[in-house]
Design a protein around this motif. Structure first.
Motif, PDB file in Angstrom:
ATOM      1  N   GLN A  88      43.943 -10.213   6.621  1.00 49.18           N
ATOM      2  CA  GLN A  88      44.644 -11.347   6.011  1.00 49.18           C
ATOM      3  C   GLN A  88      44.387 -11.400   4.511  1.00 49.18           C
ATOM      4  O   GLN A  88      45.306 -11.651   3.721  1.00 49.18           O
ATOM      5  CB  GLN A  88      44.197 -12.656   6.664  1.00 49.18           C
ATOM      6  N   SER A  89      43.139 -11.163   4.117  1.00 45.43           N
ATOM      7  CA  SER A  89      42.803 -11.186   2.696  1.00 45.43           C
ATOM      8  C   SER A  89      43.551 -10.101   1.934  1.00 45.43           C
ATOM      9  O   SER A  89      44.079 -10.331   0.840  1.00 45.43           O
ATOM     10  CB  SER A  89      41.290 -11.014   2.500  1.00 45.43           C
ATOM     11  N   VAL A  90      43.606  -8.903   2.518  1.00 43.55           N
ATOM     12  CA  VAL A  90      44.301  -7.799   1.862  1.00 43.55           C
ATOM     13  C   VAL A  90      45.792  -8.097   1.763  1.00 43.55           C
ATOM     14  O   VAL A  90      46.417  -7.904   0.714  1.00 43.55           O
ATOM     15  CB  VAL A  90      44.043  -6.478   2.602  1.00 43.55           C
ATOM     16  N   LYS A  91      46.364  -8.571   2.858  1.00 41.53           N
ATOM     17  CA  LYS A  91      47.803  -8.877   2.855  1.00 41.53           C
ATOM     18  C   LYS A  91      48.131  -9.954   1.820  1.00 41.53           C
ATOM     19  O   LYS A  91      49.094  -9.808   1.052  1.00 41.53           O
ATOM     20  CB  LYS A  91      48.236  -9.315   4.256  1.00 41.53           C
ATOM     21  N   ASN A  92      47.327 -11.004   1.779  1.00 39.16           N
ATOM     22  CA  ASN A  92      47.551 -12.052   0.786  1.00 39.16           C
ATOM     23  C   ASN A  92      47.415 -11.499  -0.632  1.00 39.16           C
ATOM     24  O   ASN A  92      48.181 -11.854  -1.530  1.00 39.16           O
ATOM     25  CB  ASN A  92      46.556 -13.196   0.991  1.00 39.16           C
ATOM     26  N   GLY A  93      46.440 -10.601  -0.833  1.00 38.36           N
ATOM     27  CA  GLY A  93      46.253 -10.004  -2.137  1.00 38.36           C
ATOM     28  C   GLY A  93      47.425  -9.131  -2.552  1.00 38.36           C
ATOM     29  O   GLY A  93      47.828  -9.116  -3.727  1.00 38.36           O
ATOM     30  N   GLN A 171      40.712   2.908  -0.026  1.00 38.17           N
ATOM     31  CA  GLN A 171      41.801   3.450   0.778  1.00 38.17           C
ATOM     32  C   GLN A 171      43.081   3.207  -0.026  1.00 38.17           C
ATOM     33  O   GLN A 171      43.340   2.079  -0.462  1.00 38.17           O
ATOM     34  CB  GLN A 171      41.847   2.785   2.148  1.00 38.17           C
ATOM     35  N   MET A 172      43.844   4.256  -0.242  1.00 40.31           N
ATOM     36  CA  MET A 172      44.931   4.234  -1.229  1.00 40.31           C
ATOM     37  C   MET A 172      46.286   4.463  -0.570  1.00 40.31           C
ATOM     38  O   MET A 172      46.527   5.531   0.018  1.00 40.31           O
ATOM     39  CB  MET A 172      44.645   5.314  -2.281  1.00 40.31           C
ATOM     40  N   PHE A 173      47.149   3.464  -0.668  1.00 37.50           N
ATOM     41  CA  PHE A 173      48.479   3.543  -0.063  1.00 37.50           C
ATOM     42  C   PHE A 173      49.500   2.856  -0.972  1.00 37.50           C
ATOM     43  O   PHE A 173      49.153   2.061  -1.846  1.00 37.50           O
ATOM     44  CB  PHE A 173      48.485   2.882   1.322  1.00 37.50           C
ATOM     45  N   ARG A 174      50.770   3.163  -0.739  1.00 42.83           N
ATOM     46  CA  ARG A 174      51.834   2.454  -1.447  1.00 42.83           C
ATOM     47  C   ARG A 174      51.832   0.990  -0.985  1.00 42.83           C
ATOM     48  O   ARG A 174      51.642   0.693   0.198  1.00 42.83           O
ATOM     49  CB  ARG A 174      53.190   3.084  -1.134  1.00 42.83           C
ATOM     50  N   ILE A 175      52.064   0.089  -1.920  1.00 45.01           N
ATOM     51  CA  ILE A 175      51.996  -1.336  -1.598  1.00 45.01           C
ATOM     52  C   ILE A 175      52.996  -1.702  -0.510  1.00 45.01           C
ATOM     53  O   ILE A 175      52.653  -2.410   0.450  1.00 45.01           O
ATOM     54  CB  ILE A 175      52.228  -2.177  -2.871  1.00 45.01           C
ATOM     55  N   GLY A 176      54.226  -1.217  -0.619  1.00 42.83           N
ATOM     56  CA  GLY A 176      55.237  -1.563   0.373  1.00 42.83           C
ATOM     57  C   GLY A 176      54.898  -1.051   1.757  1.00 42.83           C
ATOM     58  O   GLY A 176      55.033  -1.778   2.755  1.00 42.83           O
ATOM     59  N   MET A 177      54.440   0.194   1.844  1.00 42.12           N
ATOM     60  CA  MET A 177      54.087   0.762   3.142  1.00 42.12           C
ATOM     61  C   MET A 177      52.896   0.040   3.758  1.00 42.12           C
ATOM     62  O   MET A 177      52.863  -0.230   4.966  1.00 42.12           O
ATOM     63  CB  MET A 177      53.784   2.250   3.011  1.00 42.12           C
ATOM     64  N   LEU A 178      51.908  -0.307   2.924  1.00 40.43           N
ATOM     65  CA  LEU A 178      50.734  -0.995   3.455  1.00 40.43           C
ATOM     66  C   LEU A 178      51.083  -2.388   3.955  1.00 40.43           C
ATOM     67  O   LEU A 178      50.593  -2.821   5.014  1.00 40.43           O
ATOM     68  CB  LEU A 178      49.639  -1.057   2.386  1.00 40.43           C
ATOM     69  N   LEU A 179      51.933  -3.094   3.233  1.00 44.95           N
ATOM     70  CA  LEU A 179      52.362  -4.403   3.719  1.00 44.95           C
ATOM     71  C   LEU A 179      53.074  -4.288   5.062  1.00 44.95           C
ATOM     72  O   LEU A 179      52.836  -5.070   5.984  1.00 44.95           O
ATOM     73  CB  LEU A 179      53.285  -5.071   2.696  1.00 44.95           C
ATOM     74  N   GLN A 180      53.928  -3.283   5.186  1.00 46.17           N
ATOM     75  CA  GLN A 180      54.631  -3.064   6.440  1.00 46.17           C
ATOM     76  C   GLN A 180      53.638  -2.772   7.570  1.00 46.17           C
ATOM     77  O   GLN A 180      53.758  -3.306   8.680  1.00 46.17           O
ATOM     78  CB  GLN A 180      55.605  -1.892   6.287  1.00 46.17           C
ATOM     79  N   GLY A 181      52.639  -1.939   7.282  1.00 49.52           N
ATOM     80  CA  GLY A 181      51.650  -1.617   8.292  1.00 49.52           C
ATOM     81  C   GLY A 181      50.815  -2.810   8.705  1.00 49.52           C
ATOM     82  O   GLY A 181      50.520  -3.003   9.891  1.00 49.52           O
ATOM     83  N   LEU A 182      50.415  -3.626   7.737  1.00 49.73           N
ATOM     84  CA  LEU A 182      49.613  -4.804   8.056  1.00 49.73           C
ATOM     85  C   LEU A 182      50.409  -5.813   8.872  1.00 49.73           C
ATOM     86  O   LEU A 182      49.864  -6.475   9.765  1.00 49.73           O
ATOM     87  CB  LEU A 182      49.093  -5.441   6.765  1.00 49.73           C
ATOM     88  N   ARG A 184      52.716  -5.073  10.984  1.00 51.22           N
ATOM     89  CA  ARG A 184      52.843  -4.532  12.336  1.00 51.22           C
ATOM     90  C   ARG A 184      51.522  -4.558  13.094  1.00 51.22           C
ATOM     91  O   ARG A 184      51.470  -4.891  14.280  1.00 51.22           O
ATOM     92  CB  ARG A 184      53.381  -3.103  12.287  1.00 51.22           C
ATOM     93  N   ALA A 185      50.431  -4.197  12.408  1.00 50.60           N
ATOM     94  CA  ALA A 185      49.147  -4.047  13.092  1.00 50.60           C
ATOM     95  C   ALA A 185      48.489  -5.379  13.424  1.00 50.60           C
ATOM     96  O   ALA A 185      47.712  -5.472  14.372  1.00 50.60           O
ATOM     97  CB  ALA A 185      48.210  -3.196  12.228  1.00 50.60           C
ATOM     98  N   GLY A 186      48.784  -6.417  12.646  1.00 44.77           N
ATOM     99  CA  GLY A 186      48.196  -7.725  12.923  1.00 44.77           C
ATOM    100  C   GLY A 186      46.908  -7.959  12.155  1.00 44.77           C
ATOM    101  O   GLY A 186      46.349  -7.056  11.527  1.00 44.77           O
ATOM    102  N   ASN A 187      46.397  -9.168  12.239  1.00 48.25           N
ATOM    103  CA  ASN A 187      45.263  -9.587  11.420  1.00 48.25           C
ATOM    104  C   ASN A 187      43.919  -9.057  11.891  1.00 48.25           C
ATOM    105  O   ASN A 187      42.916  -9.203  11.202  1.00 48.25           O
ATOM    106  CB  ASN A 187      45.208 -11.120  11.355  1.00 48.25           C
TER     107      ASN A 187
END
Length: 233
Positions: A88-93, A171-182, A184-187
């Motif tokens: 949740q913290s990462v997604k909000n960030g 851990q290094m990912f594209r912002i859009g892809m990481l948001l999509q993954g988070l 989908r994967a849940g909190n």
């Protein structure tokens, strides 16, 4: 077209979740603010990212009401949007990064505040290895120990360690892809790579080394202090 080709000049952002309570560390307050080698633990973490010139901006995600950075100013952007879980913290960030101008094609390096032994050289190593990758990747360390699975406190099975790695950060990912993954994967997901894996993708493993450990238990503070003081000589 590969993700790395869709923007010829993607930027690199650092995102440091710093909203945990450190319940396993045995400290009176959040472990990231305990002093190690003369400074709050998180100061060492942020100093490593500040030394990497390719990082466009560093953001620290703290819990609402956390006043540490009001008393201890930093050049990083501090946002009080920490959630109940790391995810949740990462997604909000990430949403805050978008709000201040980051795009979905920019890279984000998510790093544990309590992993204070990371070095600028390790951060640069990760960027160099991952910036041309279509998925992204993470620092990790090949497990040297024999692994056991337990049942009721007794060994039930010995596991093959040959293909096992301990996940680290950044851990290094594209912002859009990481948001999509988070999303989908849940909190409940415990790291960003697992969120990317939920999309059916395979993050790149980049050797981080044994010293890039996360300060988690009381004895970890002494070990981290020895390493940090050794670097200051």
């Amino acid at each position: 077209m590969a993700a790395s080709d869709s923007n010829p000049n993607p930027r690199f952002y650092a995102l440091v979740p710093c909203a945990g309570t450190g319940s396993r560390a045995g400290t009176s307050g959040p472990k990231q603010y305990e002093r190690i080698a003369g400074q709050p633990l998180v100061w060492h973490t942020l100093a490593a990212f500040a030394a990497v010139k390719r990082i466009a901006r560093a953001m620290v995600v703290v819990a609402p009401g956390d006043g540490f950075f009001e008393r201890n100013p930093t050049s990083a952007l501090v946002v009080p949007c920490g959630g109940a879980t790391r995810a949740q913290s990462v997604k909000n960030g990430l949403y805050e990064l978008r709000r201040v101008g980051a795009t979905e094609n920019d890279w984000v390096l998510v790093h544990d505040a309590a992993r204070c032994l990371v070095t600028p050289e390790l951060i640069d190593k990760l960027i160099d290895a991952v910036q041309g990758d279509e998925v992204g990747g993470l620092l990790a360390h090949k497990l040297p120990d024999t692994l056991k699975r337990d049942e009721d406190g007794r060994v039930a099975e010995t596991l093959d360690r040959e293909d096992k790695w301990a996940a680290q950060t950044p851990q290094m990912f594209r912002i859009g892809m990481l948001l999509q993954g988070l999303e989908r994967a849940g909190n409940g997901v415990t790291d960003e790579a697992a969120a990317i894996e939920s999309l059916g993708k395979r993050p790149l493993l980049v050797e981080g080394g044994a010293q890039n450990f996360k300060v988690t238990y009381p004895e970890d503070f002494a070990a981290a202090e020895i390493v940090l003081k050794g670097r200051m000589r």
